[in-house]
Design an enzyme around this catalytic site. Structure first.
Site, PDB file in Angstrom:
ATOM      1  N   GLN A  78       0.846  -1.200   0.000  1.00 27.70           N
ATOM      2  CA  GLN A  78       0.000   0.000   0.000  1.00 27.70           C
ATOM      3  C   GLN A  78       0.881   1.249   0.000  1.00 27.70           C
ATOM      4  OE1 GLN A  78      -3.596  -0.419   0.497  1.00 27.70           O
ATOM      5  NE2 GLN A  78      -3.645   1.670  -0.238  1.00 27.70           N
ATOM      6  N   PHE A  79       1.413   1.615  -1.175  1.00 22.08           N
ATOM      7  CA  PHE A  79       2.304   2.774  -1.241  1.00 22.08           C
ATOM      8  C   PHE A  79       1.604   4.054  -0.836  1.00 22.08           C
ATOM      9  CE2 PHE A  79       0.378   3.341  -5.379  1.00 22.08           C
ATOM     10  CZ  PHE A  79       0.440   4.709  -5.599  1.00 22.08           C
ATOM     11  N   THR A  80       0.277   4.107  -0.937  1.00 21.37           N
ATOM     12  CA  THR A  80      -0.444   5.335  -0.615  1.00 21.37           C
ATOM     13  C   THR A  80      -0.388   5.683   0.870  1.00 21.37           C
ATOM     14  OG1 THR A  80      -2.552   4.166  -0.460  1.00 21.37           O
ATOM     15  CG2 THR A  80      -1.993   5.131  -2.607  1.00 21.37           C
TER      16      THR A  80
END
Length: 149
Positions: A78-80
């Protein structure tokens, strides 16, 4: 590293409409990797999360860990989680690791959790995924290897 840790009754993930991972009762972890993360962050996060005492004991207190319960884990990249939305309307992802670094540390995290004897399912890195879960409690925690929160 940052994680959103949710105690779940069940969770699953599909990628491009194809089921790729699921976990029974345990934890669903959304994991973000930053440009500054190292193997030390991986070790810290794996140990911290599997030992979090967020499952009920016989008295109904949150006193047991995933290891105590023999639960499973679903881990989704989950890079966000490193999105900075403090300025303007479009988040900046400057603090998120590049895909190659992020995938390597993500895989190390999964391996570190498995080394504790936990059954781990994963999503598919760098694809559009749909995650379904039943949050139990609800119990949701934020964990940061740099201890920013």
């Amino acid at each position: 590293m940052r994680a959103v840790v949710q105690k779940t009754l069940r969770s699953s993930v599909t990628s491009d409409g194809v089921p790729v991972g699921s976990a029974k009762s345990g934890l669903t972890v959304l994991l973000g990797v930053s440009v500054n993360d190292t193997e030390a962050d991986v070790r810290y996060m794996a140990e911290k999360i599997v030992h979090l005492r967020i499952f009920e004991d016989e008295a109904g207190k949150l006193n047991h860990s995933l290891l105590d319960e023999g639960g499973e884990m679903l881990v989704i990249s989950q890079f966000t989680l490193y999105g900075d939305a403090r300025h303007g309307r479009r988040p900046s992802y400057i603090e998120a690791a590049k895909p190659e670094q992020a995938e390597a540390l993500y895989e190390q995290f999964v391996a570190a959790v498995r080394a504790f004897g936990v059954t781990v399912a994963t999503g598919r890195f760098r694809t559009h995924m749909v995650v379904s879960l039943e949050n139990d409690g609800p119990v949701t925690l934020l964990v940061d290897s740099k201890k920013n929160f």
